[in-house]
Design a protein around this motif. Sequence first.
Motif, mmCIF file in Angstrom:
data_model
loop_
_atom_site.group_PDB
_atom_site.id
_atom_site.type_symbol
_atom_site.label_atom_id
_atom_site.label_comp_id
_atom_site.label_asym_id
_atom_site.label_seq_id
_atom_site.Cartn_x
_atom_site.Cartn_y
_atom_site.Cartn_z
ATOM 1 N N HIS A 73 -5.426 6.439 -15.839
ATOM 2 C CA HIS A 73 -5.838 5.176 -16.451
ATOM 3 C C HIS A 73 -7.345 5.168 -16.718
ATOM 4 C CE1 HIS A 73 -1.992 3.333 -16.400
ATOM 5 N NE2 HIS A 73 -1.899 3.181 -15.092
ATOM 6 N N SER A 74 -8.117 5.713 -15.782
ATOM 7 C CA SER A 74 -9.572 5.748 -15.962
ATOM 8 C C SER A 74 -9.948 6.663 -17.120
ATOM 9 C CB SER A 74 -10.269 6.189 -14.674
ATOM 10 O OG SER A 74 -10.083 7.563 -14.420
ATOM 11 N N LEU A 75 -9.217 7.773 -17.284
ATOM 12 C CA LEU A 75 -9.488 8.678 -18.407
ATOM 13 C C LEU A 75 -9.176 7.989 -19.738
ATOM 14 C CD1 LEU A 75 -8.144 12.142 -17.145
ATOM 15 C CD2 LEU A 75 -10.493 11.305 -17.191
ATOM 16 N N GLU A 76 -8.097 7.225 -19.773
ATOM 17 C CA GLU A 76 -7.747 6.503 -20.996
ATOM 18 C C GLU A 76 -8.806 5.466 -21.336
ATOM 19 O OE1 GLU A 76 -3.866 4.905 -20.416
ATOM 20 O OE2 GLU A 76 -2.891 6.882 -20.389
ATOM 21 N N ARG A 77 -9.299 4.750 -20.322
ATOM 22 C CA ARG A 77 -10.361 3.772 -20.559
ATOM 23 C C ARG A 77 -11.636 4.468 -21.042
ATOM 24 N NH1 ARG A 77 -7.924 0.693 -16.298
ATOM 25 N NH2 ARG A 77 -8.877 2.029 -14.722
ATOM 26 N N PHE A 78 -11.908 5.630 -20.474
ATOM 27 C CA PHE A 78 -13.099 6.368 -20.894
ATOM 28 C C PHE A 78 -12.987 6.789 -22.357
ATOM 29 C CE2 PHE A 78 -15.461 10.237 -21.706
ATOM 30 C CZ PHE A 78 -16.729 9.901 -21.245
ATOM 31 N N VAL A 79 -11.849 7.346 -22.737
ATOM 32 C CA VAL A 79 -11.643 7.805 -24.122
ATOM 33 C C VAL A 79 -11.780 6.640 -25.093
ATOM 34 C CG1 VAL A 79 -9.927 8.694 -25.746
ATOM 35 C CG2 VAL A 79 -10.227 9.803 -23.523
ATOM 36 N N ASN A 80 -11.124 5.523 -24.786
ATOM 37 C CA ASN A 80 -11.157 4.366 -25.690
ATOM 38 C C ASN A 80 -12.561 3.760 -25.787
ATOM 39 O OD1 ASN A 80 -8.442 4.514 -26.306
ATOM 40 N ND2 ASN A 80 -7.820 3.114 -24.684
ATOM 41 N N SER A 81 -13.220 3.587 -24.638
ATOM 42 C CA SER A 81 -14.551 2.968 -24.658
ATOM 43 C C SER A 81 -15.583 3.894 -25.288
ATOM 44 C CB SER A 81 -14.979 2.564 -23.249
ATOM 45 O OG SER A 81 -14.969 3.665 -22.365
ATOM 46 N N CYS A 82 -15.457 5.186 -25.040
ATOM 47 C CA CYS A 82 -16.380 6.142 -25.655
ATOM 48 C C CYS A 82 -16.225 6.106 -27.173
ATOM 49 C CB CYS A 82 -16.109 7.548 -25.126
ATOM 50 S SG CYS A 82 -17.310 8.794 -25.681
ATOM 51 N N ALA A 83 -14.987 6.048 -27.654
ATOM 52 C CA ALA A 83 -14.738 5.959 -29.097
ATOM 53 C C ALA A 83 -15.340 4.681 -29.664
ATOM 54 C CB ALA A 83 -13.236 6.010 -29.377
ATOM 55 N N GLY A 84 -15.122 3.557 -28.981
ATOM 56 C CA GLY A 84 -15.641 2.278 -29.461
ATOM 57 C C GLY A 84 -17.147 2.267 -29.581
ATOM 58 N N TYR A 85 -17.826 2.758 -28.554
ATOM 59 C CA TYR A 85 -19.291 2.732 -28.574
ATOM 60 C C TYR A 85 -19.875 3.797 -29.495
ATOM 61 C CZ TYR A 85 -19.711 -0.939 -25.116
ATOM 62 O OH TYR A 85 -19.666 -2.164 -24.484
ATOM 63 N N ALA A 167 -11.033 2.767 -35.553
ATOM 64 C CA ALA A 167 -12.077 1.768 -35.332
ATOM 65 C C ALA A 167 -13.037 1.700 -36.517
ATOM 66 C CB ALA A 167 -12.843 2.103 -34.050
ATOM 67 N N TYR A 168 -13.405 2.850 -37.038
ATOM 68 C CA TYR A 168 -14.352 2.928 -38.150
ATOM 69 C C TYR A 168 -13.770 2.313 -39.418
ATOM 70 C CZ TYR A 168 -17.565 5.139 -41.511
ATOM 71 O OH TYR A 168 -18.479 5.390 -42.513
ATOM 72 N N LEU A 169 -12.542 2.659 -39.737
ATOM 73 C CA LEU A 169 -11.916 2.131 -40.950
ATOM 74 C C LEU A 169 -11.677 0.621 -40.830
ATOM 75 C CD1 LEU A 169 -9.346 4.963 -41.848
ATOM 76 C CD2 LEU A 169 -11.673 4.593 -42.733
ATOM 77 N N SER A 170 -11.433 0.144 -39.607
ATOM 78 C CA SER A 170 -11.281 -1.304 -39.398
ATOM 79 C C SER A 170 -12.578 -2.031 -39.713
ATOM 80 C CB SER A 170 -10.876 -1.593 -37.943
ATOM 81 O OG SER A 170 -9.608 -1.051 -37.654
ATOM 82 N N LEU A 171 -13.703 -1.461 -39.277
ATOM 83 C CA LEU A 171 -15.001 -2.083 -39.569
ATOM 84 C C LEU A 171 -15.301 -2.036 -41.061
ATOM 85 C CD1 LEU A 171 -17.314 -0.850 -36.653
ATOM 86 C CD2 LEU A 171 -15.985 -2.958 -36.820
ATOM 87 N N ARG A 172 -14.956 -0.937 -41.717
ATOM 88 C CA ARG A 172 -15.194 -0.811 -43.162
ATOM 89 C C ARG A 172 -14.475 -1.912 -43.931
ATOM 90 N NH1 ARG A 172 -13.556 2.655 -46.389
ATOM 91 N NH2 ARG A 172 -15.347 2.792 -47.767
ATOM 92 N N SER A 173 -13.292 -2.268 -43.462
ATOM 93 C CA SER A 173 -12.530 -3.302 -44.168
ATOM 94 C C SER A 173 -13.172 -4.685 -44.015
ATOM 95 C CB SER A 173 -11.081 -3.336 -43.655
ATOM 96 O OG SER A 173 -11.037 -3.770 -42.314
ATOM 97 N N HIS A 174 -14.138 -4.792 -43.080
ATOM 98 C CA HIS A 174 -14.875 -6.048 -42.886
ATOM 99 C C HIS A 174 -16.358 -5.860 -43.193
ATOM 100 C CE1 HIS A 174 -11.211 -6.897 -40.560
ATOM 101 N NE2 HIS A 174 -11.520 -8.174 -40.629
ATOM 102 N N HIS A 175 -16.679 -4.919 -44.058
ATOM 103 C CA HIS A 175 -18.091 -4.595 -44.300
ATOM 104 C C HIS A 175 -18.870 -5.789 -44.854
ATOM 105 C CE1 HIS A 175 -17.874 -4.151 -48.749
ATOM 106 N NE2 HIS A 175 -16.636 -3.742 -48.511
ATOM 107 N N ARG A 176 -18.231 -6.616 -45.673
ATOM 108 C CA ARG A 176 -18.949 -7.792 -46.211
ATOM 109 C C ARG A 176 -19.332 -8.757 -45.095
ATOM 110 N NH1 ARG A 176 -15.171 -6.855 -50.328
ATOM 111 N NH2 ARG A 176 -16.116 -6.420 -52.363
ATOM 112 N N LEU A 177 -18.440 -8.943 -44.135
ATOM 113 C CA LEU A 177 -18.729 -9.817 -42.996
ATOM 114 C C LEU A 177 -19.917 -9.291 -42.195
ATOM 115 C CD1 LEU A 177 -18.140 -12.043 -40.905
ATOM 116 C CD2 LEU A 177 -16.447 -10.505 -39.884
#
Length: 245
Positions: A73-85, A167-177
Motif C-alpha cells: 500500500h505504501s508503494l502504491e501511495r508513493f507511485v501515485n503521489s510521485c506521479a502527481g507532484y 494526470a497531465y492530459l487531465s490538466l491539459r483539458s482544463h488549460h483555460r481554467l
Amino acid sequence: MDSIWQERSLDLCLVPYGCIATGQNVGMIEIVRNAVTIATVQTTQGARNGAFAEDALFEWLKNKCPFQEIHCHSLERFVNSCAGYCVATYVLGIGDRHNDNIMITDQGNLFHIDFGHILGNTKYFLGVVNRERVPFVLTPDFLYVMGRVKGRTSLYFQRFRDTCVQAYLSLRSHHRLLVTLFSLMLLTGIPKLSSAEDMRYLRVALQEECTEDVAREHLLQQIALCEDKGWTVQANWWIHNMIHH
C-alpha cells in the motif's frame, strides 16, 4: 489540480497542506504529521553520501511498513503521489527542488514544500550555473522504490508513467481554467508573475497548441530525460547535504 484529478477518479495521494497569510511576511502553515524530508531519509540511511544511496528511500519505507500488505500500500501511495507532484511541479515550473524541499510520510505519500520559484524561474549556483537540469524530480532512489533499476522493466514504473500521462492530459483539458486562475493573480505582487508574458511557461508546459498524442509523447520524453539526468540531481543533493547537514 487535485480537484480536477479527483473529478476523474484519479486519487494521486497528494498532501495539499493549508497555508494562510495573516500579515506582512507573517502567516501560518499547516503541520503535516509523521513526515520527514528526503534529506533526512538520506542522511539517516547513508550519512552524508546518502544522496547517492539508491536504496536509501526504499529501505526507509520498508522499515516504516514492514508487513507485506502494508508495504505494498505504501508503494502504491508513493507511485501515485510521485506521479502527481512530478506533473504538478512541471506544469507550474516549480524550481529550487532540493532534498529539503521534498518530504515523505510514514505511509509513503511523497510531497513537495516551499514554492518560492515558479513558472520556470530557477536558482543558480554562484549566479551562473543553473541548478535545475531536469524538468522535474525523478531521481534513481525514487525509481529504485518503483523497481526501475538500470532500466529494468517494472510494473510500478509502468503504472507511474501511465498515471503521469493521465494526470497531465487531465490538466491539459482544463488549460483555460489554469491560465485564467494565474491571470487573476497578476496584480497580487507575486515577483515572478507580473505580466501576461510570465504565463508563457504555463502554456508551453501544457503544450496548449498541440494534439493530445503530441502532448503525451512530450511528457514521456520529459520522464526519459529525468531518468537520464537523475545523477545530476543526486550531485546537487549531495552538495546540499554537505553544506546543510
